[in-house]
Enzyme design. Structure first.
Site, PDB file in Angstrom:
ATOM      1  N   TYR A   1       5.931  17.829  11.604  1.00  0.00           N
ATOM      2  CA  TYR A   1       7.016  17.250  12.001  1.00  0.00           C
ATOM      3  C   TYR A   1       7.920  16.784  11.218  1.00  0.00           C
ATOM      4  O   TYR A   1       9.040  16.367  11.182  1.00  0.00           O
ATOM      5  CB  TYR A   1       6.514  15.353  11.010  1.00  0.00           C
ATOM      6  CG  TYR A   1       5.757  15.369  10.212  1.00  0.00           C
ATOM      7  CD1 TYR A   1       4.370  14.308  11.247  1.00  0.00           C
ATOM      8  CD2 TYR A   1       4.782  15.093   9.042  1.00  0.00           C
ATOM      9  CE1 TYR A   1       3.122  13.953  10.538  1.00  0.00           C
ATOM     10  CE2 TYR A   1       3.595  14.498   8.883  1.00  0.00           C
ATOM     11  CZ  TYR A   1       2.708  14.222   9.266  1.00  0.00           C
ATOM     12  OH  TYR A   1       1.374  13.455   8.928  1.00  0.00           O
TER      13      TYR A   1
ATOM     14  N   CYS B   1       0.271  33.364  10.086  1.00  0.00           N
ATOM     15  CA  CYS B   1       0.841  34.123  10.653  1.00  0.00           C
ATOM     16  C   CYS B   1       1.473  32.998  12.114  1.00  0.00           C
ATOM     17  O   CYS B   1       0.609  33.417  13.375  1.00  0.00           O
ATOM     18  CB  CYS B   1      -0.859  35.428  11.309  1.00  0.00           C
ATOM     19  SG  CYS B   1      -1.012  35.828  10.128  1.00  0.00           S
ATOM     20  N   GLU B   2       2.008  32.904  12.085  1.00  0.00           N
ATOM     21  CA  GLU B   2       3.158  31.829  13.016  1.00  0.00           C
ATOM     22  C   GLU B   2       4.191  31.993  12.910  1.00  0.00           C
ATOM     23  O   GLU B   2       5.433  31.594  11.665  1.00  0.00           O
ATOM     24  CB  GLU B   2       2.586  30.282  12.675  1.00  0.00           C
ATOM     25  CG  GLU B   2       1.123  30.306  13.007  1.00  0.00           C
ATOM     26  CD  GLU B   2       0.634  29.376  14.082  1.00  0.00           C
ATOM     27  OE1 GLU B   2       0.966  29.610  14.823  1.00  0.00           O
ATOM     28  OE2 GLU B   2      -0.506  29.721  14.293  1.00  0.00           O
TER      29      GLU B   2
ATOM     30  N   GLU C   1       1.158  -0.857  -0.153  1.00  0.00           N
ATOM     31  CA  GLU C   1      -0.295  -0.304   0.196  1.00  0.00           C
ATOM     32  C   GLU C   1       0.889   1.403   0.520  1.00  0.00           C
ATOM     33  O   GLU C   1       0.533   2.079   0.951  1.00  0.00           O
ATOM     34  CB  GLU C   1      -0.894   0.174   1.280  1.00  0.00           C
ATOM     35  CG  GLU C   1      -2.536  -0.897   0.984  1.00  0.00           C
ATOM     36  CD  GLU C   1      -2.098  -1.296   2.927  1.00  0.00           C
ATOM     37  OE1 GLU C   1      -3.368  -1.743   2.628  1.00  0.00           O
ATOM     38  OE2 GLU C   1      -2.091  -0.101   3.409  1.00  0.00           O
ATOM     39  N   PRO C   2       1.535   1.363  -0.925  1.00  0.00           N
ATOM     40  CA  PRO C   2       2.949   2.982  -0.980  1.00  0.00           C
ATOM     41  C   PRO C   2       1.598   3.614  -1.485  1.00  0.00           C
ATOM     42  O   PRO C   2       0.688   4.319  -2.306  1.00  0.00           O
ATOM     43  CB  PRO C   2       3.851   2.164  -2.205  1.00  0.00           C
ATOM     44  CG  PRO C   2       2.356   1.812  -3.208  1.00  0.00           C
ATOM     45  CD  PRO C   2       2.510   0.974  -2.015  1.00  0.00           C
ATOM     46  N   GLY C   3       2.091   5.089  -0.641  1.00  0.00           N
ATOM     47  CA  GLY C   3       1.491   6.239  -0.557  1.00  0.00           C
ATOM     48  C   GLY C   3       1.482   7.518  -1.373  1.00  0.00           C
ATOM     49  O   GLY C   3       2.763   7.887  -1.866  1.00  0.00           O
ATOM     50  N   ARG C   4       2.684   7.808  -0.232  1.00  0.00           N
ATOM     51  CA  ARG C   4       4.454   8.513  -0.238  1.00  0.00           C
ATOM     52  C   ARG C   4       5.528   8.267  -1.667  1.00  0.00           C
ATOM     53  O   ARG C   4       5.916   9.055  -2.222  1.00  0.00           O
ATOM     54  CB  ARG C   4       5.139   8.469   0.669  1.00  0.00           C
ATOM     55  CG  ARG C   4       5.587  10.129   1.160  1.00  0.00           C
ATOM     56  CD  ARG C   4       6.753  10.005   1.973  1.00  0.00           C
ATOM     57  NE  ARG C   4       6.209   9.513   3.278  1.00  0.00           N
ATOM     58  CZ  ARG C   4       5.916  10.499   3.912  1.00  0.00           C
ATOM     59  NH1 ARG C   4       5.673  11.914   4.085  1.00  0.00           N
ATOM     60  NH2 ARG C   4       5.463   9.926   4.972  1.00  0.00           N
TER      61      ARG C   4
ATOM     62  N   ARG D   1       3.790  20.269   6.805  1.00  0.00           N
ATOM     63  CA  ARG D   1       4.477  19.276   7.061  1.00  0.00           C
ATOM     64  C   ARG D   1       5.941  19.535   8.153  1.00  0.00           C
ATOM     65  O   ARG D   1       6.605  18.489   8.849  1.00  0.00           O
ATOM     66  CB  ARG D   1       4.683  18.295   5.543  1.00  0.00           C
ATOM     67  CG  ARG D   1       3.622  17.250   5.489  1.00  0.00           C
ATOM     68  CD  ARG D   1       4.369  16.531   4.537  1.00  0.00           C
ATOM     69  NE  ARG D   1       4.859  15.353   4.903  1.00  0.00           N
ATOM     70  CZ  ARG D   1       6.405  15.253   5.330  1.00  0.00           C
ATOM     71  NH1 ARG D   1       7.011  16.025   4.335  1.00  0.00           N
ATOM     72  NH2 ARG D   1       7.041  13.737   5.529  1.00  0.00           N
TER      73      ARG D   1
END
Ligand SMILES: *Cc1c(COP(=O)(O)O)cnc(C)c1O
Length: 470
Positions: free
Chosen positions: A336, A372-373, A292-295, A332
């Site tokens: 992370y 605004c972070e 089940e590859p996604g990335r 991301r």
């Protein structure tokens, strides 16, 4: 960091980055920025690598695209054209696939918290498999299937006790996970027994998923070992025959020069013999092998183009290059601490910083988002020719978990997605407009500004009329 080693390092005679034969600067001008650009051939190559490398080493392989990485209609159809099945993990992903015309009997339905409505929807369209995450879910599927006069094909997602996260590989503690049915405490065996007893589910196989952005083969091989041991135990206890074994996705990709991922071929070379060996050792029939590859299907195929809005040079501290996108289109980094490579798409031919003919000075900069972070940064410490306002900045390997995780934070419209191939670019998702942003807003009458508040104006009139008659 040398971005020239990136897979997207090709440039044309103007010194512009090219993707799928398209000039990235021209794409930015034509479609606006931020812009997600997906290289169709790169997606197809990634699909074929899985199909061919596993197909050459194992008799019955099914590659299933984990669509949460990038779920839009065109991509779902593209990967299915390459012979992949689809994995969806929500009613919305399922709806996208079905409304694109993807055949339901090639769709796996995942998720640890499927609602009864989602399960009913999946039953009504006829998904191929439910990947069941809990005993509760098993009972709900059975009950809803019975009410519709159906038998649902299900797999059980188990927690194999192996968790592979970015670069580290832990064998304990992962039992503490929201995903999957636990093996050591007996839940998994109980679930097999229950699934076999329930009249409106048919148990076809077992599933596990050990993590994401995984760079080693060993955890996959170990997971196969655990799953096959369990399949043997379940066979002895209940007579269960595992028709299919899904070993999940998680193959890592090369976001930057520090990443050294294994390939689909490496994985196939490790996994196929391990499974064949385990089956023969346990005297079990060979199950279908599901991946089940996604990335690793869409990640490296994506590039995000931005326009530089401002450059702030704090002498001796840092240069911030602020672009017209950020955590709203790529969360991301904030989520992370993900690391990306970036380059100036309009100045790819500038001689490198150490080359003798270098006319322009290079600079180490950090690319800042527009939200605004303070945490909204895209890339820290990347070397590029001194950036200026108006430059087109490319961030590479943004195909996975970028558009699919995009938000409207700060009320930025979500960017367009274009699919490029052989010099041709097709919009596969249109850019949102300001009107899209407010389309679902609703304002109670009492809050409407007076000029647009007929009912309130009428009330005021009646009040004053009442006052006069008193
Ligand atoms: C997210 C996920 C995948 C895909 O993971 P990648 O790291 O994108 O390959 C596969 N299977 C399950 C169950 C997932 O949750």
């Amino acid at each position: 960091m040398n971005y020239r080693s990136n897979i997207h390092s090709s440039a044309n005679s103007k010194g512009h980055l090219t993707i799928g034969g398209c000039d990235a600067v021209a794409l930015a001008k034509r479609f606006g920025t931020p812009l997600y650009v997906i290289d169709e051939d790169a997606v197809r190559r990634a699909c074929r690598a899985y199909v061919e490398e596993f197909g050459a080493r194992y008799p019955n392989v099914r590659v299933i695209y984990a669509s949460k990485a990038l779920m839009v209609k065109a991509i779902a159809l593209l990967v299915m054209e390459e012979g992949l099945f689809l994995d969806v993990c929500s009613g919305g992903e399922l709806y996208t696939a079905i409304s694109a015309g993807c055949p339901a009997d090639q769709i796996y339905f995942h998720g640890n918290s499927k609602s009864a409505a989602e399960i009913a929807f999946a039953l009504s369209v006829g998904v191929f498999r439910f990947v069941v995450d809990s005993l509760d879910e098993l009972y709900v599927i059975d009950r809803l299937a019975r009410s519709k006069g159906l038998v649902a094909n299900v797999m059980l997602r188990l927690t194999p006790g192996i968790e592979a996260h970015t670069h580290e590989y832990i064998k304990t503690g992962q039992i503490d996970s929201k995903f999957g049915i636990v093996i050591p405490n007996g839940d998994a065996l109980r679930a097999v027994g229950i699934a076999k007893r329930l009249a409106n589910v048919r148990l076809t196989g077992l599933h596990c998923h050990i993590g994401s952005q995984v760079f080693e083969m060993e955890p996959f091989v170990d997971a196969i070992d655990v799953m096959m041991n369990f399949a043997k135990q379940a066979h002895e206890a209940t007579g269960f025959i595992m028709e299919e074994l899904d070993i999940g996705g998680g193959l890592g990709i090369r976001y930057n020069s520090k990443d050294d991922p294994i390939t689909a071929r490496d994985l196939a070379e490790a996994v196929a013999p391990a499974l064949i060996d385990a089956a023969s050792r346990h005297g079990l029939p060979l199950p279908s092998l599901l991946l089940e590859p996604g990335r690793s299907i869409v990640g490296e195929a994506g590039t995000t183009l931005y326009t530089v809005n401002a450059v702030k040079r704090i002498e001796g501290v840092r240069t911030y290059v602020s672009v017209d996108g950020g955590m709203a289109d790529n969360p991301r980094i904030a989520l992370y601490q993900a690391e990306y490579e970036a380059a100036l798409a309009n100045r790819m031919a500038v001689p490198g910083p150490s080359s003798p003919g270098s006319s322009e000075s290079w600079e180490t900069v950090s690319v800042a988002g527009n939200c605004c972070e303070s945490g909204d940064m895209l890339v820290w410490d990347v070397s590029m020719p001194r950036p200026e306002i108006g430059d087109t900045l490319a961030v590479f390997c943004t195909g996975a978990y970028n558009y699919s995780m995009a938000s409207n934070y700060n009320r930025y419209p979500r960017p367009a997605v274009v699919l490029v191939r052989d010099g041709r670019a097709d919009v596969i998702v249109e850019r949102e407009t300001y009107a899209d942003l407010t389309a679902r807003d609703s304002v109670p009458v009492r809050l409407r500004p007076a000029a647009t508040r007929p009912a309130a104006a009428e009330l005021a009139h009646r009040d004053s009329a009442g006052a006069q008659s008193r």
